[in-house]
Motif scaffolding. Structure first.
Motif, PDB file in Angstrom:
ATOM      1  N   ALA A   1      10.356   5.478 -13.547  1.00 48.87           N
ATOM      2  CA  ALA A   1      10.669   5.766 -14.948  1.00 48.87           C
ATOM      3  C   ALA A   1      10.294   4.609 -15.866  1.00 48.87           C
ATOM      4  CB  ALA A   1      12.161   6.080 -15.093  1.00 48.87           C
ATOM      5  N   GLY A   2       9.684   3.555 -15.303  1.00 48.21           N
ATOM      6  CA  GLY A   2       9.246   2.422 -16.110  1.00 48.21           C
ATOM      7  C   GLY A   2      10.311   1.380 -16.358  1.00 48.21           C
ATOM      8  N   LEU A   3      11.413   1.418 -15.583  1.00 46.59           N
ATOM      9  CA  LEU A   3      12.484   0.440 -15.738  1.00 46.59           C
ATOM     10  C   LEU A   3      12.356  -0.672 -14.710  1.00 46.59           C
ATOM     11  CD1 LEU A   3      15.544   2.826 -16.242  1.00 46.59           C
ATOM     12  CD2 LEU A   3      14.039   1.852 -17.984  1.00 46.59           C
ATOM     13  N   GLU A   4      12.889  -1.835 -15.055  1.00 49.26           N
ATOM     14  CA  GLU A   4      12.925  -2.927 -14.087  1.00 49.26           C
ATOM     15  C   GLU A   4      14.192  -2.777 -13.242  1.00 49.26           C
ATOM     16  OE1 GLU A   4      13.045  -7.792 -13.612  1.00 49.26           O
ATOM     17  OE2 GLU A   4      13.202  -6.886 -15.614  1.00 49.26           O
ATOM     18  N   ALA A   5      14.003  -2.662 -11.942  1.00 47.44           N
ATOM     19  CA  ALA A   5      15.130  -2.520 -11.014  1.00 47.44           C
ATOM     20  C   ALA A   5      15.108  -3.680 -10.033  1.00 47.44           C
ATOM     21  CB  ALA A   5      15.050  -1.196 -10.267  1.00 47.44           C
ATOM     22  N   VAL A   6      16.265  -4.258  -9.788  1.00 46.12           N
ATOM     23  CA  VAL A   6      16.416  -5.335  -8.811  1.00 46.12           C
ATOM     24  C   VAL A   6      17.505  -4.925  -7.831  1.00 46.12           C
ATOM     25  CG1 VAL A   6      17.030  -7.753  -8.426  1.00 46.12           C
ATOM     26  CG2 VAL A   6      15.689  -7.109 -10.444  1.00 46.12           C
ATOM     27  N   VAL A   7      17.187  -4.997  -6.547  1.00 43.54           N
ATOM     28  CA  VAL A   7      18.127  -4.631  -5.483  1.00 43.54           C
ATOM     29  C   VAL A   7      18.684  -5.908  -4.851  1.00 43.54           C
ATOM     30  CG1 VAL A   7      18.396  -3.468  -3.254  1.00 43.54           C
ATOM     31  CG2 VAL A   7      16.902  -2.476  -5.021  1.00 43.54           C
ATOM     32  N   VAL A   8      19.998  -5.966  -4.708  1.00 44.48           N
ATOM     33  CA  VAL A   8      20.651  -7.078  -4.028  1.00 44.48           C
ATOM     34  C   VAL A   8      21.167  -6.576  -2.689  1.00 44.48           C
ATOM     35  CG1 VAL A   8      22.479  -8.815  -4.126  1.00 44.48           C
ATOM     36  CG2 VAL A   8      21.323  -8.098  -6.230  1.00 44.48           C
ATOM     37  N   GLU A   9      20.670  -7.144  -1.598  1.00 44.50           N
ATOM     38  CA  GLU A   9      21.004  -6.683  -0.251  1.00 44.50           C
ATOM     39  C   GLU A   9      21.117  -7.900   0.678  1.00 44.50           C
ATOM     40  OE1 GLU A   9      21.844  -5.303   3.198  1.00 44.50           O
ATOM     41  OE2 GLU A   9      21.788  -3.851   1.536  1.00 44.50           O
ATOM     42  N   PRO A  10      22.221  -8.037   1.426  1.00 45.83           N
ATOM     43  CA  PRO A  10      22.385  -9.225   2.269  1.00 45.83           C
ATOM     44  C   PRO A  10      21.618  -9.196   3.579  1.00 45.83           C
ATOM     45  CG  PRO A  10      24.321  -7.818   2.441  1.00 45.83           C
ATOM     46  CD  PRO A  10      23.433  -7.201   1.380  1.00 45.83           C
ATOM     47  N   ARG A  11      21.200  -8.019   4.040  1.00 47.82           N
ATOM     48  CA  ARG A  11      20.589  -7.907   5.367  1.00 47.82           C
ATOM     49  C   ARG A  11      19.081  -7.791   5.266  1.00 47.82           C
ATOM     50  NH1 ARG A  11      23.964  -2.606   6.465  1.00 47.82           N
ATOM     51  NH2 ARG A  11      23.161  -2.390   4.332  1.00 47.82           N
TER      52      ARG A  11
ATOM     53  N   GLY B   1       6.911  -2.248  -7.262  1.00 49.26           N
ATOM     54  CA  GLY B   1       7.279  -3.448  -8.004  1.00 49.26           C
ATOM     55  C   GLY B   1       8.752  -3.762  -8.034  1.00 49.26           C
ATOM     56  N   VAL B   2       9.549  -3.078  -7.237  1.00 46.04           N
ATOM     57  CA  VAL B   2      10.981  -3.366  -7.193  1.00 46.04           C
ATOM     58  C   VAL B   2      11.192  -4.724  -6.529  1.00 46.04           C
ATOM     59  CG1 VAL B   2      13.196  -2.655  -6.202  1.00 46.04           C
ATOM     60  CG2 VAL B   2      11.630  -0.935  -7.143  1.00 46.04           C
ATOM     61  N   ARG B   3      12.024  -5.561  -7.142  1.00 45.81           N
ATOM     62  CA  ARG B   3      12.353  -6.857  -6.556  1.00 45.81           C
ATOM     63  C   ARG B   3      13.606  -6.702  -5.691  1.00 45.81           C
ATOM     64  NH1 ARG B   3      14.719 -11.805  -9.053  1.00 45.81           N
ATOM     65  NH2 ARG B   3      14.784 -10.630 -11.022  1.00 45.81           N
ATOM     66  N   ILE B   4      13.525  -7.161  -4.465  1.00 42.11           N
ATOM     67  CA  ILE B   4      14.654  -7.088  -3.536  1.00 42.11           C
ATOM     68  C   ILE B   4      15.054  -8.512  -3.188  1.00 42.11           C
ATOM     69  CG2 ILE B   4      15.458  -6.235  -1.301  1.00 42.11           C
ATOM     70  CD1 ILE B   4      13.311  -4.042  -1.527  1.00 42.11           C
ATOM     71  N   VAL B   5      16.271  -8.891  -3.546  1.00 44.16           N
ATOM     72  CA  VAL B   5      16.738 -10.258  -3.343  1.00 44.16           C
ATOM     73  C   VAL B   5      17.871 -10.274  -2.328  1.00 44.16           C
ATOM     74  CG1 VAL B   5      16.052 -10.920  -5.663  1.00 44.16           C
ATOM     75  CG2 VAL B   5      18.383 -10.170  -5.256  1.00 44.16           C
ATOM     76  N   GLU B   6      17.920 -11.351  -1.554  1.00 39.12           N
ATOM     77  CA  GLU B   6      18.971 -11.483  -0.557  1.00 39.12           C
ATOM     78  C   GLU B   6      20.254 -11.958  -1.222  1.00 39.12           C
ATOM     79  OE1 GLU B   6      19.959 -13.952   3.560  1.00 39.12           O
ATOM     80  OE2 GLU B   6      17.913 -13.898   2.762  1.00 39.12           O
ATOM     81  N   GLY B   7      21.331 -11.280  -0.950  1.00 34.90           N
ATOM     82  CA  GLY B   7      22.609 -11.654  -1.543  1.00 34.90           C
ATOM     83  C   GLY B   7      23.612 -10.537  -1.392  1.00 34.90           C
ATOM     84  N   LYS B   8      24.810 -10.785  -1.872  1.00 36.34           N
ATOM     85  CA  LYS B   8      25.881  -9.791  -1.781  1.00 36.34           C
ATOM     86  C   LYS B   8      26.645  -9.784  -3.090  1.00 36.34           C
ATOM     87  CE  LYS B   8      29.565  -8.240   1.324  1.00 36.34           C
ATOM     88  NZ  LYS B   8      28.890  -7.003   1.682  1.00 36.34           N
TER      89      LYS B   8
END
Length: 338
Positions: A23-33, A106-113
Motif C-alpha cells: 500500500a506504499g507505507l513504511e512498515a518495520v517488524v520487530v522480532e526477537p528470533r 522493502g520491509v525492515r525487520i529488526v531484532e528486538g522485543k
C-alpha cells in the motif's frame, strides 16, 4: 516517521508488513528470533488460507492436500475439498517464504522485543522506535495484550497441542484426524518424505502417551521422530477488544479459540488485512467491527465443534464434520487488500 510498527514477525505480523508495503507505507517488524521461526502447529493450510497467501505473493513449497479424513480406527468419514486444494507446509518453510516476500518489498525487520508501549494522540513508541501506528502480532500469549489491559480471563481447563514429525512417505493426500474420547491427532503430509503429527487435548501428558492412544496411527510411525516435540497452549485466549488507542491486535494476539479447524493462517492474513486496510483508509475506529466480521465464521464453527466434543476433549464425531465449511472468500486485491 515509520507508518506502521509491527510487534512480532510470525505469519500475522509478516502478512501485515507485506500488505502495508504494497500500500506504499513504511512498515518495520520487530522480532526477537532469527528466521526461520518454528512453532508447534498442525501445518495444514486450508484452501482459504492458501488463497490468502497466494494473494500476498507468497508461494511456499509443500504437499498438496485434497481433503480431510476423520477416523477412530473403526469408523471413518471423508470430506474432500471442493474445487480447491490445501497445502501441508513445514512451519519453517512458510516462515521463510513470508520473510523473503516481506524483505523483497522493502520491509525492515529488526531484532528486538516490544515490552512496553507509549502512545499519545499522534504517535506510538515501542522498542526504541516511533511510528504512527503499532500492530501487535506477538502471538497466543501476547505480552502486549496484557500490557494494554486487554487480556480477558478464560475459565475452565485449557486445551494444549503437541507436534512432532516422522520421516516417512505420506500414505494419503488428506489430512487425517484420528480421535479418541480424550484427544485428537492430526496427521499432515508436509513433503514427499515427512509427515507431521499434532495432538490436541485437555489432558496434559507426554506425547508418547498420547500417541499410544491411537494404535493404528502409531503402527505407521515405526521410526524415531525426525524433530523434537514442540508444545503450545493453553490454546483458548480472549481479548477484551482488538484495539487500544493507536495499537491494533491481529492474529492470535487478538484472541484464539482452538486449532481444530486448521484456519490459523487464513485468520492471520484476514485480520492483518483488516487492520492495515483500516489504517490505509484513515478509519482505525472501524477495525473492531471488521475484525469481528473477519473471524465470525471461524469463531462460530470452532465453538460448535468444541461443544459437540463435550467435556472429554476429543474431536467431534464424523457426522459433525462430513462437510467442512467452505473456505473464506478470496481476498480483495488493491492497495491494502488481501
Amino acid at each position: 516517521m515509520i507508518d506502521i510498527l509491527i510487534a512480532g514477525g510470525g505469519p500475522a505480523g509478516l502478512a501485515a508488513a507485506i500488505r502495508a508495503a504494497r500500500a506504499g507505507l513504511e512498515a518495520v517488524v520487530v522480532e526477537p528470533r532469527p528466521a526461520p521461526v518454528d512453532k508447534a502447529c498442525g501445518e495444514g493450510i486450508m484452501p482459504g488460507g492458501l488463497t490468502a497467501l497466494h494473494a500476498l505473493g507468497v508461494h511456499p513449497a509443500g504437499h498438496p492436500l485434497h481433503g480431510i479424513r476423520y477416523t477412530d480406527g473403526l469408523r471413518s468419514a471423508q470430506a474432500p475439498f471442493r474445487g480447491a486444494y490445501g497445502l501441508g507446509v513445514r512451519r519453517t518453510a512458510l516462515h521463510t517464504a513470508l520473510h523473503e516476500r516481506a524483505e523483497a518489498l522493502g520491509v525492515r525487520i529488526v531484532e528486538g522485543k516490544v515490552r512496553e508501549v507509549r502512545q499519545d494522540g499522534h504517535t506510538v513508541t515501542a522498542a526504541g522506535l516511533t511510528a504512527r501506528w503499532l500492530i501487535a502480532a506477538d502471538g497466543l500469549h501476547s505480552p502486549l495484550r496484557r500490557a494494554l489491559g486487554l487480556d480477558h480471563p478464560v475459565p475452565g481447563p485449557g486445551r494444549y497441542g503437541l507436534r512432532r514429525h516422522y520421516r516417512t512417505a505420506p500414505w494419503s493426500d488428506l489430512v487425517e484426524v484420528h480421535w479418541s474420547p480424550h484427544a485428537e491427532a492430526y496427521v499432515t503430509p508436509v513433503d514427499d518424505h515427512l509427515v507431521g503429527v499434532a495432538v490436541l487435548s485437555r489432558d496434559r501428558r507426554p506425547y508418547a502417551d498420547h500417541l499410544a492412544a491411537f494404535p493404528a496411527l502409531a503402527a505407521r510411525l515405526t521410526g524415531p521422530g525426525a524433530t523434537p516435540v514442540r508444545g503450545a497452549g493453553p490454546l483458548r485466549q480472549r481479548a477484551r477488544g482488538p484495539r487500544a488507542g493507536r495499537v491494533l491486535l491481529i492474529g492470535d494476539a487478538a484472541g484464539y479459540t482452538d486449532a481444530l479447524t486448521g484456519e490459523g493462517i487464513a485468520l492471520a492474513v484476514a485480520t492483518a488485512t483488516a487492520a492495515v486496510g483500516c489504517l490505509v483508509a484513515g478509519r482505525p475506529e472501524e477495525y473492531p467491527a471488521r475484525w469481528r466480521r473477519a473471524t465470525r465464521r471461524y469463531r462460530l464453527l470452532t465453538h460448535a465443534l468444541l461443544g459437540a466434543a463435550g467435556r472429554g476433549g476429543g474431536a467431534a464425531p464424523p457426522p459433525a464434520a462430513r462437510r467442512p465449511a467452505p473456505p473464506p472468500p478470496p481476498p480483495r486485491r488493491g492497495g491494502a487488500g488481501r
